[in-house]
Motif scaffolding. Structure first.
Motif, PDB file in Angstrom:
ATOM      1  N   UNK A   1       0.818  -1.107   0.057  1.00  0.00           N
ATOM      2  CA  UNK A   1      -0.105  -0.037  -0.034  1.00  0.00           C
ATOM      3  C   UNK A   1       0.858   1.365   0.187  1.00  0.00           C
ATOM      4  N   UNK A   2       1.666   1.094   0.890  1.00  0.00           N
ATOM      5  CA  UNK A   2       2.940   2.496   0.789  1.00  0.00           C
ATOM      6  C   UNK A   2       3.438   2.668  -0.416  1.00  0.00           C
ATOM      7  N   UNK A   3       3.973   1.536  -1.160  1.00  0.00           N
ATOM      8  CA  UNK A   3       4.509   1.582  -2.365  1.00  0.00           C
ATOM      9  C   UNK A   3       3.527   1.998  -3.467  1.00  0.00           C
ATOM     10  N   UNK A   4       2.242   1.674  -3.385  1.00  0.00           N
ATOM     11  CA  UNK A   4       1.552   2.055  -4.546  1.00  0.00           C
ATOM     12  C   UNK A   4       0.946   3.570  -4.182  1.00  0.00           C
ATOM     13  N   UNK A   5       1.024   4.230  -3.088  1.00  0.00           N
ATOM     14  CA  UNK A   5       0.885   5.747  -2.849  1.00  0.00           C
ATOM     15  C   UNK A   5       2.185   6.250  -3.243  1.00  0.00           C
ATOM     16  N   UNK A   6       3.241   5.858  -3.092  1.00  0.00           N
ATOM     17  CA  UNK A   6       4.511   6.377  -3.236  1.00  0.00           C
ATOM     18  C   UNK A   6       4.581   6.650  -4.778  1.00  0.00           C
ATOM     19  N   UNK A   7       4.205   5.589  -5.560  1.00  0.00           N
ATOM     20  CA  UNK A   7       4.288   5.415  -7.098  1.00  0.00           C
ATOM     21  C   UNK A   7       3.408   6.651  -7.484  1.00  0.00           C
ATOM     22  N   UNK A   8       2.074   6.670  -7.093  1.00  0.00           N
ATOM     23  CA  UNK A   8       1.091   7.644  -7.298  1.00  0.00           C
ATOM     24  C   UNK A   8       1.599   8.995  -7.337  1.00  0.00           C
ATOM     25  N   UNK A   9       2.426   9.288  -6.144  1.00  0.00           N
ATOM     26  CA  UNK A   9       2.958  10.641  -6.138  1.00  0.00           C
ATOM     27  C   UNK A   9       4.184  10.682  -7.335  1.00  0.00           C
ATOM     28  N   UNK A  10       4.853   9.943  -7.304  1.00  0.00           N
ATOM     29  CA  UNK A  10       5.929  10.216  -8.071  1.00  0.00           C
ATOM     30  C   UNK A  10       5.629  10.301  -9.512  1.00  0.00           C
ATOM     31  N   UNK A  11       4.599   9.815  -9.691  1.00  0.00           N
ATOM     32  CA  UNK A  11       3.859   9.745 -11.418  1.00  0.00           C
ATOM     33  C   UNK A  11       3.207  11.144 -11.617  1.00  0.00           C
ATOM     34  N   UNK A  12       3.102  11.885 -10.514  1.00  0.00           N
ATOM     35  CA  UNK A  12       2.291  13.239 -10.555  1.00  0.00           C
ATOM     36  C   UNK A  12       0.790  13.060 -10.664  1.00  0.00           C
ATOM     37  N   UNK A  13       0.146  11.846 -10.086  1.00  0.00           N
ATOM     38  CA  UNK A  13      -1.087  11.392 -10.409  1.00  0.00           C
ATOM     39  C   UNK A  13      -1.894  11.801  -9.295  1.00  0.00           C
ATOM     40  N   UNK A  14      -1.206  12.440  -7.974  1.00  0.00           N
ATOM     41  CA  UNK A  14      -2.204  13.033  -6.963  1.00  0.00           C
ATOM     42  C   UNK A  14      -2.475  14.538  -7.202  1.00  0.00           C
ATOM     43  N   UNK A  15      -3.688  14.755  -7.399  1.00  0.00           N
ATOM     44  CA  UNK A  15      -4.111  16.198  -7.808  1.00  0.00           C
ATOM     45  C   UNK A  15      -3.404  17.363  -7.034  1.00  0.00           C
ATOM     46  N   UNK A  16      -3.180  18.402  -7.815  1.00  0.00           N
ATOM     47  CA  UNK A  16      -2.285  19.315  -7.403  1.00  0.00           C
ATOM     48  C   UNK A  16      -2.708  19.899  -6.198  1.00  0.00           C
ATOM     49  N   UNK A  17      -4.175  20.099  -6.109  1.00  0.00           N
ATOM     50  CA  UNK A  17      -4.655  20.754  -4.984  1.00  0.00           C
ATOM     51  C   UNK A  17      -4.427  20.061  -3.698  1.00  0.00           C
ATOM     52  N   UNK A  18      -4.216  18.800  -3.512  1.00  0.00           N
ATOM     53  CA  UNK A  18      -4.009  17.918  -2.625  1.00  0.00           C
ATOM     54  C   UNK A  18      -2.581  17.279  -2.486  1.00  0.00           C
ATOM     55  N   UNK A  19      -1.759  17.742  -3.236  1.00  0.00           N
ATOM     56  CA  UNK A  19      -0.300  17.121  -3.275  1.00  0.00           C
ATOM     57  C   UNK A  19       0.480  17.633  -2.118  1.00  0.00           C
ATOM     58  N   UNK A  20       0.040  18.703  -1.722  1.00  0.00           N
ATOM     59  CA  UNK A  20       0.969  19.315  -0.419  1.00  0.00           C
ATOM     60  C   UNK A  20       0.543  18.495   0.733  1.00  0.00           C
ATOM     61  N   UNK A  21      -0.724  18.239   0.547  1.00  0.00           N
ATOM     62  CA  UNK A  21      -1.403  17.237   1.882  1.00  0.00           C
ATOM     63  C   UNK A  21      -0.591  16.279   1.857  1.00  0.00           C
ATOM     64  N   UNK A  22      -0.392  15.194   0.805  1.00  0.00           N
ATOM     65  CA  UNK A  22       0.332  13.983   0.718  1.00  0.00           C
ATOM     66  C   UNK A  22       1.587  14.397   1.347  1.00  0.00           C
ATOM     67  N   UNK A  23       2.320  15.393   0.837  1.00  0.00           N
ATOM     68  CA  UNK A  23       3.671  15.462   1.396  1.00  0.00           C
ATOM     69  C   UNK A  23       3.590  15.637   2.842  1.00  0.00           C
ATOM     70  N   UNK A  24       2.756  16.516   3.414  1.00  0.00           N
ATOM     71  CA  UNK A  24       2.554  16.587   4.780  1.00  0.00           C
ATOM     72  C   UNK A  24       2.372  15.124   5.640  1.00  0.00           C
ATOM     73  N   UNK A  25       1.499  14.281   4.778  1.00  0.00           N
ATOM     74  CA  UNK A  25       1.307  12.874   5.356  1.00  0.00           C
ATOM     75  C   UNK A  25       2.526  11.952   5.464  1.00  0.00           C
ATOM     76  N   UNK A  26       3.346  12.338   4.263  1.00  0.00           N
ATOM     77  CA  UNK A  26       4.728  11.419   4.255  1.00  0.00           C
ATOM     78  C   UNK A  26       5.641  11.839   5.599  1.00  0.00           C
ATOM     79  N   UNK A  27       5.718  13.120   5.892  1.00  0.00           N
ATOM     80  CA  UNK A  27       6.450  13.591   6.769  1.00  0.00           C
ATOM     81  C   UNK A  27       5.897  13.041   8.169  1.00  0.00           C
TER      82      UNK A  27
END
Length: 332
Positions: free
Chosen positions: A287-313
């Motif tokens: 599951x972690x690998x899946x979300x990291x791939x989604x992020x690396x491919x730019x497939x997380x929408x720009x309006x919530x991308x910063x939220x995912x970066x916060x979640x990663x930290x």
């Protein structure tokens, strides 16, 4: 035939207890929605994968130790909240999988909806949550499961004691007070901002597996050698193929951590001797690998991308020492 095996596959020699079983929960043996999922993942490359599959099916020694039990294909869909990735930040994940396909109406038989199995995976110790392998390379997670015809999972399936009790009202020996206590512990871990949330699908993964079995003191240990890819939900983008060996205790009510630890060493030694390959464990979940791939491919929408970066930290703050060491090694 080697002395430490039977016709059912390799038997791990007993060399005494290696580790103590962590607290599994008051309902471990009777409450089907909660259990421990101890596992080990080893990331390998394509060449190693192909050599292992070839050896396990053709090499007389390895095929005797690791007889193919089954082959299967499966698709996992990974869910989280729509905007803030609450589960990812807390080191949890929600996995959905089709269990039974829909059945159309037939003569004398009504139609049946498709049935899905949803697994909420969390750190096993909710009072002191940690993410990643322990000192024995085991990743141990709590797992709560529900089977539904719904395709939109909600947190209340797991956080509403009345709903959980109703799901298991026919199980013998279920204590409502114990259910309430387990749910209360989960609610405290998830936090008030998540206990009534809906989860949305974000990414999926498809996997083809060769499944082998080992045993230790009568407990089954599943060894799955698999290849997979991640895809966006529309199926228009997909990752490169990746390859994994996964070992998991399948002891039912009794989780055999000692056997799983010995199995890691056993598998490494066998493949080193037969193929000359060194296998290294990984602390990441699919599951972690899946979300990291989604992020690396730019497939997380720009309006919530910063939220995912916060979640990663936030997630990194929960890493075990072993996981931190693995991340440091990868960064070098």
């Amino acid at each position: 035939m080697p002395k430490d095996m039977t016709n059912n596959g390799a038997v791990i020699p007993d060399q005494g207890a290696v580790t103590q079983l962590p607290k599994a929960g008051r309902l471990r043996k009777k409450f089907n929605s909660y259990g421990l999922e101890p596992e080990v993942k080893i990331i390998i490359d394509k060449d190693t994968y192909e050599r292992i599959i070839e050896a396990m099916t053709r090499d007389p020694v390895l095929s005797a130790f690791f007889p193919v039990k089954a082959r299967d294909e499966r698709t996992n869909v990974y869910h989280d909240t729509a905007k803030k990735f609450h589960l990812f930040a807390r080191g949890a994940e929600m996995r959905g999988r089709l269990e039974k396909p829909a059945r159309p109406a037939a003569t004398g038989k009504p139609a049946k909806l498709a049935r899905y199995k949803y697994d909420l995976k969390t750190p096993h110790d909710l009072a002191n949550p940690k993410i990643g392998p322990n000192d024995h390379d085991l990743v141990i997670r709590g797992e709560r499961s529900h089977k539904r015809t719904d395709v939109a999972p909600v947190a209340t399936w797991f956080t509403d004691a009345a709903l959980v009790a109703a799901e298991y009202q026919d199980d013998e020996g279920i204590c409502p007070n114990a259910i309430a206590s387990e749910v209360e512990e989960l609610v405290e871990y998830l936090g008030p901002d998540l206990t009534d949330k809906k989860f949305v699908p974000w990414v999926q993964g498809t996997f083809k597996r060769h499944i082998f079995e080992m045993s230790h003191k009568g407990h089954a240990i599943e060894v799955a050698v698999e290849k997979g890819r991640f895809q966006d939900l529309e199926g228009t983008r997909e990752s490169d193929e990746f390859y994994v060996i996964e070992l998991e205790s399948k002891g039912g009510d009794e989780v055999d951590l000692d056997g799983l630890i010995k199995a890691i060493s056993h598998v490494k030694q066998r493949f080193k001797a037969a193929l000359g390959v060194d296998l290294e464990t990984s602390g990441k979940t699919k599951g972690e690998m899946a979300f990291e791939w989604l992020y690396s491919e730019g497939l997380i929408p720009e309006e919530v991308r910063a939220n995912f970066e916060t979640a990663m930290e936030s997630r990194k703050a929960l890493y075990t020492d072993r996981r931190k060491a693995q991340e440091t090694k990868l960064a070098i």
